[in-house]
Write a protein that holds these residues in place. Structure first.
Motif, short mmCIF file in Angstrom:
data_model
loop_
_atom_site.label_atom_id
_atom_site.label_comp_id
_atom_site.label_asym_id
_atom_site.label_seq_id
_atom_site.Cartn_x
_atom_site.Cartn_y
_atom_site.Cartn_z
N PHE A 314 0.84 -1.19 0.00
CA PHE A 314 0.00 0.00 0.00
C PHE A 314 0.88 1.25 0.00
O PHE A 314 1.96 1.27 0.61
CB PHE A 314 -0.91 0.02 1.23
CG PHE A 314 -2.15 -0.83 1.07
CD1 PHE A 314 -3.31 -0.29 0.54
CD2 PHE A 314 -2.16 -2.16 1.47
CE1 PHE A 314 -4.46 -1.06 0.38
CE2 PHE A 314 -3.29 -2.94 1.32
CZ PHE A 314 -4.45 -2.39 0.78
N GLN A 315 0.39 2.28 -0.69
CA GLN A 315 1.11 3.55 -0.77
C GLN A 315 0.17 4.68 -0.33
O GLN A 315 -0.97 4.77 -0.77
CB GLN A 315 1.58 3.82 -2.20
CG GLN A 315 2.46 2.72 -2.77
CD GLN A 315 2.80 2.96 -4.23
OE1 GLN A 315 3.57 3.88 -4.55
NE2 GLN A 315 2.24 2.16 -5.11
N THR A 316 0.65 5.54 0.55
CA THR A 316 -0.16 6.64 1.06
C THR A 316 -0.30 7.73 0.00
O THR A 316 0.70 8.15 -0.60
CB THR A 316 0.47 7.22 2.33
OG1 THR A 316 0.51 6.20 3.35
CG2 THR A 316 -0.35 8.40 2.86
N VAL A 317 -1.54 8.17 -0.23
CA VAL A 317 -1.79 9.23 -1.21
C VAL A 317 -2.37 10.48 -0.54
O VAL A 317 -2.33 11.56 -1.13
CB VAL A 317 -2.72 8.75 -2.34
CG1 VAL A 317 -2.07 7.65 -3.14
CG2 VAL A 317 -4.09 8.31 -1.80
N ALA A 318 -2.93 10.33 0.67
CA ALA A 318 -3.55 11.48 1.34
C ALA A 318 -3.59 11.23 2.84
O ALA A 318 -3.52 10.08 3.31
CB ALA A 318 -4.97 11.72 0.82
N THR A 319 -3.70 12.30 3.58
CA THR A 319 -3.92 12.22 5.03
C THR A 319 -5.35 12.67 5.32
O THR A 319 -5.95 13.43 4.56
CB THR A 319 -2.93 13.11 5.79
OG1 THR A 319 -3.12 14.48 5.38
CG2 THR A 319 -1.50 12.70 5.51
N ILE A 320 -5.87 12.17 6.43
CA ILE A 320 -7.23 12.54 6.85
C ILE A 320 -7.14 13.03 8.30
O ILE A 320 -6.60 12.35 9.17
CB ILE A 320 -8.19 11.34 6.78
CG1 ILE A 320 -8.22 10.76 5.36
CG2 ILE A 320 -9.59 11.75 7.21
CD1 ILE A 320 -9.02 9.47 5.26
N LYS A 321 -7.70 14.19 8.52
CA LYS A 321 -7.76 14.74 9.88
C LYS A 321 -9.21 14.95 10.27
O LYS A 321 -9.97 15.58 9.52
CB LYS A 321 -6.99 16.06 9.98
CG LYS A 321 -6.99 16.66 11.39
CD LYS A 321 -6.20 17.95 11.44
CE LYS A 321 -6.19 18.55 12.85
NZ LYS A 321 -5.42 19.81 12.91
N VAL A 322 -9.59 14.41 11.41
CA VAL A 322 -10.91 14.65 11.98
C VAL A 322 -10.71 15.63 13.13
O VAL A 322 -10.22 15.24 14.19
CB VAL A 322 -11.56 13.34 12.48
CG1 VAL A 322 -12.94 13.62 13.07
CG2 VAL A 322 -11.65 12.31 11.36
N PRO A 323 -11.00 16.90 12.93
CA PRO A 323 -10.72 17.89 13.98
C PRO A 323 -11.64 17.74 15.17
O PRO A 323 -12.70 17.10 15.10
CB PRO A 323 -10.95 19.22 13.27
CG PRO A 323 -11.88 18.91 12.15
CD PRO A 323 -11.59 17.50 11.73
N ALA A 324 -11.24 18.32 16.29
CA ALA A 324 -12.10 18.37 17.47
C ALA A 324 -13.39 19.09 17.09
O ALA A 324 -13.37 20.10 16.38
CB ALA A 324 -11.40 19.09 18.60
N GLN A 325 -14.53 18.55 17.56
CA GLN A 325 -15.82 19.11 17.15
C GLN A 325 -16.95 18.56 18.01
O GLN A 325 -16.80 17.52 18.66
CB GLN A 325 -16.10 18.76 15.69
CG GLN A 325 -16.16 17.26 15.43
CD GLN A 325 -16.15 16.92 13.95
OE1 GLN A 325 -17.19 16.94 13.30
NE2 GLN A 325 -14.96 16.61 13.42
#
Length: 381
Positions: A314-325
């Motif tokens: 697997f190769q990373t193409v993007a990051t995902i951030k779930v902010p505080a909410q």
């Protein structure tokens, strides 16, 4: 006298046990050899559509409608799978700034681009149950304001690019024909018949039963500590790929979740609320793709086969951030319930491929329309 009888009995039991071990090892070896032969490449890099697939799909839609009616929550019609959400949260999906040119495809074509998104985290069952029950867990991501014509969209979903995943790398069903038989048996309440449709051992799907049992895993500590897989393949520009989302805690501030009371029916929602809403700590993931190498056994039409990471990492193409909410309000929960996720809400560069994905196109759309009509809600975003 008794001693001699006892010794003979022990020798007999020892020989029986040894025989069972040898037979078991031989069976295991034969099985390994059989699957090594059966699951050997090369495979096709193009879809192969069986002629009876369309008729089978229509029957499956009818069974799916039966399931959602069986599992109605009072007067509200739920999804036919992943009915219980732990929450819908806002997320940010950012393409790697240094993404290599060959992986710059579709929504990942612009390095450094950040998409706003909704993320739905859920249990897999068609009826809400306690989180401690063994179950699949799901993640669905909806990128917003994505320009371009989609493969399937309404006025409300024209800007959506969806990704749909669950927490096991292989599916417990091979193709649409098996899905029809398996799903119909479960809809009729005959779960044993799902994998053992007749007395003929040649029809038994023991390997798929094992995958199903592995899929029904104990609950994680939190929904953001699990790996989620596409299972079925997709196009990625000119490539055939599978994708997954893995936790990436190193990209977020250090955080240790307080111990949760696993006897509570909704402790996974509580864990998500604890981190994002009370402790105000974001959660981080990496979105990765795995390219098909058709010289090896990486089939497009059989999602019960896990593609080898040794052959194609697997190769990373993007990051995902779930902010505080804050997400656990009545209004947002209703909004979450009305959201529709479909992998065919997609740019052509991300076209779903393979039989199970072709089935999803028709079934997801039909169930979504039926569910919203029965609930008196407009077709959701």
């Amino acid at each position: 006298m008794l001693m001699r009888v006892w010794l003979r009995l022990c020798r007999l039991l020892g020989k029986l046990l040894l025989t069972l071990v040898i037979v078991g090892l031989l069976g295991w070896g034969a099985g390994e050899a059989y699957y090594a032969w059966k699951f050997s490449g090369p495979v096709s890099a193009e879809e192969q559509i069986p002629p009876e697939e369309a008729a089978l799909t229509q029957t499956i839609i009818e069974d799916a409608i039966r399931v959602v009616e069986q599992h109605r929550d009072n007067t509200r019609v739920l999804r036919d799978a992943h009915a219980k959400a732990h929450g819908c949260v806002k997320a940010e999906v950012s393409v790697l700034a240094d993404l290599e040119p060959a992986l710059r495809q579709g929504v990942f074509s612009e390095p450094g681009k950040t998409w706003q998104a909704w993320m739905r985290l859920s249990n897999g069952n068609a009826y809400p149950q306690f989180d401690r029950a063994r179950d699949a867990r799901g993640m669905a991501i909806k990128l917003l304001d994505v320009p371009g014509d989609k493969l399937l969209s309404s006025k409300a979903t024209a800007g959506n690019q969806d990704f749909v995943m669950f927490n096991h790398p292989a599916f417990f069903i091979r193709d649409v024909a098996e899905y029809k038989q398996n799903f119909a048996a479960q809809a009729d309440g005959k779960k044993a018949m799902a994998f053992f449709p007749s007395w003929d051992p040649r029809t038994w799907e023991i390997r798929h039963l094992v995958i199903a049992l592995k899929t029904l895993a104990p609950a994680p500590e939190t929904p953001v500590a699990t790996t989620y897989n596409s299972i079925a393949p997709f196009k990625y520009g000119p490539h055939n790929i599978k994708y997954r989302v893995i936790p990436d805690p190193a990209s977020c501030p250090p955080y240790e979740l307080p111990e949760q009371n696993r006897d509570l029916p909704n402790f996974l929602r509580n864990a998500l609320y604890q981190q994002l809403s009370l402790d105000r700590v974001p959660a981080c993931f990496a979105l990765q793709v795995q390219l098909q190498n058709p010289n090896y056994y990486m089939p497009l039409e059989d999602p019960s086969v896990e593609w080898s990471e040794k052959i194609s990492p697997f190769q990373t193409v993007a990051t995902i951030k779930v902010p505080a909410q804050d997400f656990d309000s009545r209004e947002q929960n209703l909004f979450c319930d009305n959201l529709s996720f479909n992998p065919w809400h997609a740019l052509p560069e991300h076209r779903p491929i393979g039989g199970i994905n072709r089935l999803r196109k028709s079934v997801y759309e039909a169930v979504s329309v039926y569910r919203h009509q029965r609930n008196g809600e407009p077709q959701a975003h």
